[in-house]
Design an enzyme around this catalytic site. Structure first.
Site, PDB file in Angstrom:
ATOM      1  NE  ARG A   1       3.038  -2.538  -9.457  1.00  0.00           N
ATOM      2  CZ  ARG A   1       4.191  -2.377  -9.490  1.00  0.00           C
ATOM      3  NH1 ARG A   1       5.130  -2.711  -8.397  1.00  0.00           N
ATOM      4  NH2 ARG A   1       5.061  -1.451 -10.035  1.00  0.00           N
TER       5      ARG A   1
ATOM      6  CG  HIS B   1      -2.727  -3.373   4.707  1.00  0.00           C
ATOM      7  ND1 HIS B   1      -2.193  -3.915   3.647  1.00  0.00           N
ATOM      8  CD2 HIS B   1      -2.395  -2.151   4.932  1.00  0.00           C
ATOM      9  CE1 HIS B   1      -1.446  -3.017   2.925  1.00  0.00           C
ATOM     10  NE2 HIS B   1      -1.467  -2.093   3.739  1.00  0.00           N
TER      11      HIS B   1
ATOM     12  N   GLY C   1       0.858  -0.922   0.076  1.00  0.00           N
ATOM     13  CA  GLY C   1      -0.084   0.072  -0.098  1.00  0.00           C
ATOM     14  C   GLY C   1       0.933   1.123  -0.045  1.00  0.00           C
TER      15      GLY C   1
ATOM     16  CB  CYS D   1      17.687 -18.704   5.751  1.00  0.00           C
ATOM     17  SG  CYS D   1      18.392 -19.982   4.702  1.00  0.00           S
TER      18      CYS D   1
ATOM     19  N   GLY E   1       2.723  -9.911  -2.424  1.00  0.00           N
ATOM     20  CA  GLY E   1       1.936 -10.569  -3.137  1.00  0.00           C
ATOM     21  C   GLY E   1       2.654 -11.264  -4.333  1.00  0.00           C
TER      22      GLY E   1
ATOM     23  N   GLY F   1       1.096  -4.738   7.980  1.00  0.00           N
ATOM     24  CA  GLY F   1       0.442  -5.968   7.336  1.00  0.00           C
ATOM     25  C   GLY F   1      -1.240  -5.702   7.325  1.00  0.00           C
TER      26      GLY F   1
ATOM     27  CE1 TYR G   1       1.344 -15.489   3.726  1.00  0.00           C
ATOM     28  CE2 TYR G   1       0.789 -17.179   2.321  1.00  0.00           C
ATOM     29  CZ  TYR G   1       1.714 -16.765   2.928  1.00  0.00           C
ATOM     30  OH  TYR G   1       2.726 -17.257   3.185  1.00  0.00           O
TER      31      TYR G   1
HETATM   32  N1  LIG Z   1       1.162 -12.918   5.195  1.00  0.00           N
HETATM   33  C1  LIG Z   1       2.479 -12.267   4.977  1.00  0.00           C
HETATM   34  O1  LIG Z   1       3.485 -12.727   5.274  1.00  0.00           O
HETATM   35  C2  LIG Z   1       2.357 -10.915   4.290  1.00  0.00           C
HETATM   36  C3  LIG Z   1       3.519 -10.213   4.313  1.00  0.00           C
HETATM   37  C4  LIG Z   1       3.258  -9.033   3.715  1.00  0.00           C
HETATM   38  C5  LIG Z   1       2.203  -8.633   3.471  1.00  0.00           C
HETATM   39  N2  LIG Z   1       1.063  -9.201   3.509  1.00  0.00           N
HETATM   40  C6  LIG Z   1      -0.233  -8.485   3.286  1.00  0.00           C
HETATM   41  O2  LIG Z   1      -0.566  -8.795   2.140  1.00  0.00           O
HETATM   42  C7  LIG Z   1      -1.153  -7.700   1.380  1.00  0.00           C
HETATM   43  C8  LIG Z   1      -0.349  -7.415   0.048  1.00  0.00           C
HETATM   44  O3  LIG Z   1       0.928  -6.808   0.391  1.00  0.00           O
HETATM   45  P1  LIG Z   1       1.768  -6.039  -0.659  1.00  0.00           P
HETATM   46  O4  LIG Z   1       3.028  -5.709  -0.081  1.00  0.00           O
HETATM   47  O5  LIG Z   1       1.954  -7.126  -1.804  1.00  0.00           O
HETATM   48  O6  LIG Z   1       0.890  -4.985  -1.176  1.00  0.00           O
HETATM   49  P2  LIG Z   1       0.937  -3.909  -2.538  1.00  0.00           P
HETATM   50  O7  LIG Z   1       0.138  -2.980  -2.219  1.00  0.00           O
HETATM   51  O8  LIG Z   1       2.341  -4.103  -2.777  1.00  0.00           O
HETATM   52  O9  LIG Z   1       0.119  -4.966  -3.461  1.00  0.00           O
HETATM   53  C9  LIG Z   1      -1.280  -5.278  -3.639  1.00  0.00           C
HETATM   54  C10 LIG Z   1      -1.495  -5.414  -4.924  1.00  0.00           C
HETATM   55  O10 LIG Z   1      -2.914  -6.074  -4.992  1.00  0.00           O
HETATM   56  C11 LIG Z   1      -3.597  -5.080  -6.205  1.00  0.00           C
HETATM   57  N3  LIG Z   1      -4.764  -5.135  -5.708  1.00  0.00           N
HETATM   58  C12 LIG Z   1      -5.404  -3.943  -5.067  1.00  0.00           C
HETATM   59  N4  LIG Z   1      -6.735  -4.433  -5.104  1.00  0.00           N
HETATM   60  C13 LIG Z   1      -7.054  -5.268  -6.012  1.00  0.00           C
HETATM   61  C14 LIG Z   1      -8.330  -6.016  -6.345  1.00  0.00           C
HETATM   62  N5  LIG Z   1      -9.415  -5.393  -5.779  1.00  0.00           N
HETATM   63  N6  LIG Z   1      -8.147  -7.014  -7.162  1.00  0.00           N
HETATM   64  C15 LIG Z   1      -6.924  -7.276  -7.562  1.00  0.00           C
HETATM   65  N7  LIG Z   1      -5.765  -6.706  -7.256  1.00  0.00           N
HETATM   66  C16 LIG Z   1      -5.762  -6.040  -6.578  1.00  0.00           C
HETATM   67  C17 LIG Z   1      -2.593  -3.984  -6.287  1.00  0.00           C
HETATM   68  O11 LIG Z   1      -2.915  -3.440  -7.728  1.00  0.00           O
HETATM   69  C18 LIG Z   1      -1.270  -4.300  -5.758  1.00  0.00           C
HETATM   70  O12 LIG Z   1      -0.621  -4.698  -7.011  1.00  0.00           O
HETATM   71  C19 LIG Z   1      -0.998  -6.672   2.553  1.00  0.00           C
HETATM   72  O13 LIG Z   1      -2.330  -6.580   3.082  1.00  0.00           O
HETATM   73  C20 LIG Z   1       0.112  -7.165   3.357  1.00  0.00           C
HETATM   74  O14 LIG Z   1      -0.128  -6.556   4.707  1.00  0.00           O
HETATM   75  C21 LIG Z   1       1.263 -10.364   4.164  1.00  0.00           C
END
Ligand SMILES: NC(=O)c1ccc[n+]([C@@H]2O[C@H](COP(=O)([O-])OP(=O)(O)OC[C@H]3O[C@@H](n4cnc5c(N)ncnc54)[C@H](O)[C@@H]3O)[C@@H](O)[C@H]2O)c1
Ligand SMILES: NC(=O)c1ccc[n+]([C@@H]2O[C@H](COP(=O)([O-])OP(=O)(O)OC[C@H]3O[C@@H](n4cnc5c(N)ncnc54)[C@H](O)[C@@H]3O)[C@@H](O)[C@H]2O)c1
Lengths: 561, 561
Positions: free
Chosen positions: B201, B271, B53, B414, B178, B496, B326
């Site tokens: 992306r 988020h 974000g 790792c 993602g 997150g 996730y």
């Molecule tokens: N579980 C984990 O280990 C973990 C780690 C980091 C982040 N996350 C969470 O995962 C999410 C994504 O993180 P990120 O760093 O990739 O964020 P980001 O903002 O870099 O990427 C999000 C992507 O989702 C796309 N998107 C938004 N709305 C959409 C929709 N309606 N349909 C399809 N695509 C859509 C955006 O274009 C963007 O490319 C965050 O909420 C983050 O907190 C989880």
């Protein structure tokens, strides 16, 4: 089943120059923890409650015993971790690191409510640390006296030309903090009528010389006030009653031509609607019992009563009586109860205290581990010599010595700021080194201080730039004190104003007379208040920016360069 | 007026053995800050956005420049304080203290909402730090690959006898984190269909070899999946579309006898309903524009779309398809939108990751400040020698070397835990000292780690003792890392899962080949994962208690003694 939070032991800190821990640093933490629970210091020591509703020093008695055992055993390069009053781990660090690191009552924001806290507390997973209860630097009601005195005196200056003679202050609550109000009022030259629902609290304040008289009826109390104000005597009376009933009654009488208070405030435990505030019409015993059996009913009744009290306070304010919130979050509760005008009157910090915070000035305090009052008297004299031109400080020290009874380990409090604190600390350290004092000195402060708290209904109410709720600042303060070598450092949530409304950090450092201590004292007692000047300079206060420049602080993102 | 958050410079960290700061510790912080903004690393570097974000590395470009200047100038006994991406102060500490202390995005709980954050952000008073964006240890999408791979592999073990051949994973989002999903799925042996609304992306992931193909229609994507799964090939396709539309469509088709995914998850930026999630039917450009002009409408539409997506996910779950959150808090939004059953399917941590956390295992990572990939290959080989019996680790390192393109400074990740991390750190330090590596190594981890986070909808979901929301733990973790001598330490809020839903801490330490570094590495890389074992032992997990005993941790209040 035995209650892990009740015992019948009385806790007294060891005194004198012999130690049972492996160093003075850890001995100091142990003595101060015990001092928090000293029968003359704590509000309800057998249940580990130090002050401020259910502010505790340890989660259970088993935890208390284990903390003491851990502190006795701790090496000079080890650090004890305390999580909401429970000693969870001992780790290798190094000698310039804190000996104890504490986090109390912290909850992820979305769950940071009394309801969720109480659920965890009942399960034995949490403890309310208030500010100095869970961080082992509460020193009895004396700790708050000067703050309250400074506030009343400043209110006197702003509203009554600096003279409170023949005037009287109406307030509520004579608990751990609130009990300082009558003495502070009297020191500032005013009379005080304090409404307190629990008779034992009134008696305790009279016994410890914070309060002059007790009354059982409003008529009785007002007669005393009328007599004293007429004679120009500054005296105080505790009225046995409920503030939610007495405040509206007094307002009605005033409107009908009856007596008019000159300042109105309140220090009931309004920050805690379950364990703190007693609803109108309830006895203390009833309150205590129903808290267990019917907590929901207690909260509902308490909140309705608080609304009634705040309505009365707004009534006084609207009638032109200087009225201030004294940091118990009672306005927020009244607002949540649907009283839209609850924030009509200001909090004490923006009204009277912030200019001090801008210079890093706040409730600096120290405590004689010897247990000998003479050690404090010697530091009093030394402070006067160190700051020969500070007449305000001299007057305060004289009054304090004359009027304030020590509770537990002898201690002193003094509102001083950046540039002065480290000098005081280094001087105390030299007095320990030279043998002038019988044992080391513990130096600390309240979490209510210049750089250590984010609390939008209290310390950071109405910040100039709107950054009231930004809590990066107290977190940075705790990290910097840890990095600078304070002896113990704490991070708490919910102190003063209750769950969800504040985050704050504590700092304590020991002057044991060594050169290591001198290096740490110089760093910590400079950096700690400096974070307060930095925070206020960032918010745009000219006093803070000027002070930062005068003190040569390096604040690149704030002052440039 | 120029936008303080936009510039057209491209930032590249210096590489090689020459430094412009006064020590490797501060040079490292500077290079890692710059590396976070490297064009191959950051999602939107010209606006300081690293990932997740609006997760930023510095508040404004002026702040970035001032942080760099401060780091270049910082002495070996000084510490720089960073408040939500702004360098607010420089203080004297000591050489074993961190060189940088960071607090990002922290808000007092009652005000800890996106609405209040965005208001402060617009005023220039705040910055969203996400997890590793504001704490300068993001290393590109590779940082998340192993975590995602471990999760998919564990899901394969639990649901498909350890064999994902011929199976496919449905997910959304190909952003900073993602974007790792298709590669991780393929590494785990599965196909992947990832729905992504922003074509740039998709192209970026194909260019960096994380994704195999692009499709513009669902039919096209499903045809590829059908082909690959039939042949038993593990490949991935990015479908240009909106997950809030594609997920329900796929569910309807499945119910009508169409293709059935084998695992369903999602990593859109749920988020952040204002800046993250694109509402159904909107173009990316439209979304970007209306965020500024009509933020309320954006949020309302995004939340409704998230609800629709979660309804579809619950539909898959109810039909027996393993479905997992996730970590983007999408269930919470759907629940707040009135979908009561939103939490029907579990989060990935309780489902697959917690047993690892119990041993202090999490996303350990390191980075070669030389900029030379050979340095990482040497550490890869050294890790295999150090842990000769860890077949899982060997397989991972081989796959990583083969499949993962470095972004910015070469780095490796790792998942290793307490007992192994400090050994790896000491080994790297020796390799620096001996000259085997061309420059020092930076060692850190995600805030998503064993002892560093409280996040009840993600890392601490469904803790055994109900302590999900207790955030004392990450605060203690940050204090202990500060006391132990990490090179920089950070405390963040809202990473997150967004504002109000998490508190977490970061830790980075530099192996510069000195003996001082060795002492610190041994302490920090032991204590840091140990706090995770401690936290899980306190919650009652037998794996954690056993591991704590095996590692001789001293946890008085938890294990007694
Ligand atoms: N579980 C984990 O280990 C973990 C780690 C980091 C982040 N996350 C969470 O995962 C999410 C994504 O993180 P990120 O760093 O990739 O964020 P980001 O903002 O870099 O990427 C999000 C992507 O989702 C796309 N998107 C938004 N709305 C959409 C929709 N309606 N349909 C399809 N695509 C859509 C955006 O274009 C963007 O490319 C965050 O909420 C983050 O907190 C989880
Ligand atoms: N502004 C400050 O500097 C400051 C400092 C500390 C505490 N406080 C706040 O002041 C409040 C009091 O603190 P404390 O430590 O004295 O708490 P405490 O719990 O020790 O005392 C509160 C007192 O209020 C009495 N009380 C409760 N309900 C009442 C009612 N309806 N009418 C009359 N009396 C009633 C209780 O019997 C008790 O004696 C707290 O909310 C605290 O957070 C302010």
């Amino acid at each position: 089943m035995t209650d892990p939070r009740h015992n019948s032991r009385d806790i007294f800190p060891p005194t004198g120059p012999e130690i049972t821990a492996k160093s003075w640093l850890t001995e100091a933490a142990m003595r101060m923890l015990m001092n928090n629970l000293h029968p003359d210091v704590a509000e309800n020591p057998h249940e580990l409650v130090v002050y401020g509703g259910i502010g505790r020093a340890a989660r259970t008695w088993q935890d208390f015993d284990r903390i003491v055992a851990a502190l006795k055993d701790l090496e000079a390069d080890e650090t004890l971790m305390v999580q909401s009053g429970k000693p969870v781990g001992i780790f290798r660090t190094h000698k310039d690191a804190p000996r104890v690191l504490i986090a109390n009552s912290n909850l992820v924001p979305h769950w940071a409510t009394w309801a969720h806290f109480n659920e965890l507390d009942r399960k034995g997973l949490m403890m309310y640390g208030q500010m100095t209860a869970g961080s082992w630097i509460y020193i009895g009601t004396q700790g708050i006296v000067q703050g309250t005195y400074e506030t009343f005196a400043e209110a006197g200056r702003q509203h009554y030309g600096g003279d409170l003679k023949g005037r009287w202050i109406l307030t509520g609550g004579l608990g751990g903090m609130g009990g300082a109000q009558p003495l502070a009022a009297v020191m500032a030259g005013a009379c005080c009528l304090a409404v307190e629902v629990d008779e034992t609290r009134i008696d305790f304040r009279i016994r410890t010389r914070y309060l002059d008289a007790k009354a059982r009826t409003l008529g009785e109390a007002l007669a005393l006030i009328a007599d004293w104000t007429a004679k120009g005597e500054a005296k105080s009376v505790g009225l046995l009653g409920n503030a939610a009933e007495v405040f509206p009654e007094l307002l009605a009488r005033m409107k009908a031509g009856g007596p008019r208070p000159d300042i109105v405030t309140d220090q009931t435990s309004a920050h805690d609607p379950l364990n703190g505030y007693v609803p109108a019409g309830w006895t203390v015993a009833e309150h205590r019992a129903r808290r267990e059996t019917d907590p929901q009913a207690v909260e509902t009744a308490a909140k309705a009563s608080m609304r009634a009290q705040v309505e009365a306070m707004v009534g006084f304010w609207n009638a032109g009586v200087p009225t201030l919130d004294y940091g118990n979050n009672i306005r927020q509760v009244a607002q949540d109860e649907g009283f839209d005008n609850a924030f009509a009157f200001p909090g004490f910090v923006p009204a009277y205290i912030r200019p001090l915070f801008c210079k890093g000035i706040g409730p600096f305090r120290w405590c004689a581990l010897s247990g000998d009052p003479e050690d404090i008297y010697k530091t009093d004299a030394a402070m006067k010599r160190l700051f020969p031109d500070n007449a305000h400080l001299h007057r305060w020290l004289d009054m304090a010595r004359e009027r304030i009874a020590f509770q537990g380990l002898p201690a002193r409090i003094c509102w001083i700021g950046l540039g002065d604190r480290h000098r005081a600390g280094l001087m105390f350290n030299e007095m320990v080194a030279s043998g002038e004092l019988k044992a080391p000195i513990v130096i600390g402060r309240d979490h209510l201080d210049s750089g250590s708290v984010a609390s939008p209904n209290r310390e950071t109410e109405a910040m100039q730039d709107g950054s009231d709720a930004v809590s990066d600042w107290p977190l940075l303060n705790a990290l910097l004190n840890t990095a600078s070598g304070a002896t113990w450092v704490s991070l708490h949530h919910g102190g003063g104003v209750g769950m969800g409304f504040s985050q704050h950090s504590g700092m304590v450092i020991v002057a044991d007379g060594t050169e290591d201590a001198a290096r740490r004292l110089e760093r910590v007692l400079w950096n700690d208040p400096a974070t307060g000047v930095m925070r206020h300079a960032d918010a745009g206060y000219p006093i803070a920016r000027d002070h930062a420049r005068a003190m040569d602080l390096r604040l690149p993102g704030i002052l440039g360069g």
